[in-house]
Write an enzyme that holds these catalytic residues in place. Structure first.
Site, PDB file in Angstrom:
ATOM      1  CG  ASP A   1      -2.108   0.997   1.017  1.00  0.00           C
ATOM      2  OD1 ASP A   1      -2.526   1.195  -0.148  1.00  0.00           O
ATOM      3  OD2 ASP A   1      -2.569   1.585   1.999  1.00  0.00           O
TER       4      ASP A   1
ATOM      5  CE  LYS B   1       4.593  -3.475  -4.735  1.00  0.00           C
ATOM      6  NZ  LYS B   1       3.739  -3.299  -3.536  1.00  0.00           N
TER       7      LYS B   1
ATOM      8  CE  LYS C   1       1.874  -7.296  -8.066  1.00  0.00           C
ATOM      9  NZ  LYS C   1       1.154  -6.139  -7.492  1.00  0.00           N
TER      10      LYS C   1
ATOM     11  CB  SER D   1      -2.908 -11.047  -3.345  1.00  0.00           C
ATOM     12  OG  SER D   1      -1.935 -12.049  -3.460  1.00  0.00           O
TER      13      SER D   1
END
Length: 230
Positions: free
Chosen positions: A15, A18, A40, A44
């Site tokens: 958080d 990114k 990536k 999630s």
């Protein structure tokens, strides 16, 4: 055979923005005339479509912000619903991360794009898989032989987070090229001092300070591209 130039985006933790900053990075590359791709290993905390299929939210965001036309299915091999680290998400949902699969997908993106930006999950010590095989985020970086950029929140606590992350990465031989501070407010005494202290303590280059709500990366496209390596 052309060789893509690549970099890995790691955060000081979860958080910190990114994906937000990565979207601006890929956008800058595209707008400077470069063929840019995104990747990536695992995402999630994703929502489902009406047909039950998971939506790779980070990939959708980067695609929309940057304007690249890369297909979503090429951007991430492992997509999970639960908003926990990939090792725990796969324990709950199945489909554990395999490094060979991650590398295969990454190499495919590198064959099609000249500049590939790979985003991590969480921080450098994020466990990617644990039960079937022990894989940490640093193992992914090492397998793909990538240099890194560090994303940090500009606010309270960032000195500790940046310095500890930088020192850990150095102790593990992980190349770190510089820091980008997100949610930066020009004129904020604390945030400006945070940047100064992080630069002093780590010796790292401050690549950019990304203002709250920014839609552009305040960095020349050529300077950004020069950070990428074959």
């Amino acid at each position: 055979m052309k060789k893509a130039k690549k970099i890995f985006i790691v955060g000081t933790g979860t958080d910190v923005g990114k994906t937000y900053v990565t979207g601006l990075i890929v956008k800058k590359l595209r707008e400077s005339g470069r063929l840019a791709g995104y990747y990536k290993a695992a995402m999630s905390g994703n929502a489902r479509r009406s047909d039950g299929a998971l939506i790779p939210g980070d990939a959708v965001h980067v695609k929309e912000v940057s304007g690249i036309d890369q297909p979503l299915e090429q951007m991430c091999p492992y997509v999970y619903e639960h908003a926990v680290s990939p090792h725990l998400a796969s324990r709950m949902e199945g489909n554990p991360v395999e490094l060979d699969t991650v590398e295969k997908g990454f190499r495919e993106v590198c064959r099609e794009y000249d500049y590939v930006t790979m985003e991590g999950s969480g921080g450098i010590l994020c466990p990617v898989c644990f039960d079937e095989a022990e894989i940490w985020m640093e193992d992914v970086i090492a397998r793909l032989e990538l240099s890194c950029l560090l994303i940090a929140d500009a606010g309270l606590g960032t000195i500790n987070n940046v310095v500890l992350t930088a020192e850990y990465m150095r102790s593990r031989g992980i190349p770190l090229k510089g820091v980008l501070f997100n949610r930066f407010h020009p004129g904020n005494v604390m945030e400006e001092d945070n940047v100064r202290m992080c630069r002093h303590r780590t010796g790292l280059e401050v690549i950019a300070c990304v203002e709250e709500g920014a839609t552009e990366l305040a960095l020349d496209g050529d300077a950004l591209a020069a950070l990428y390596e074959e």
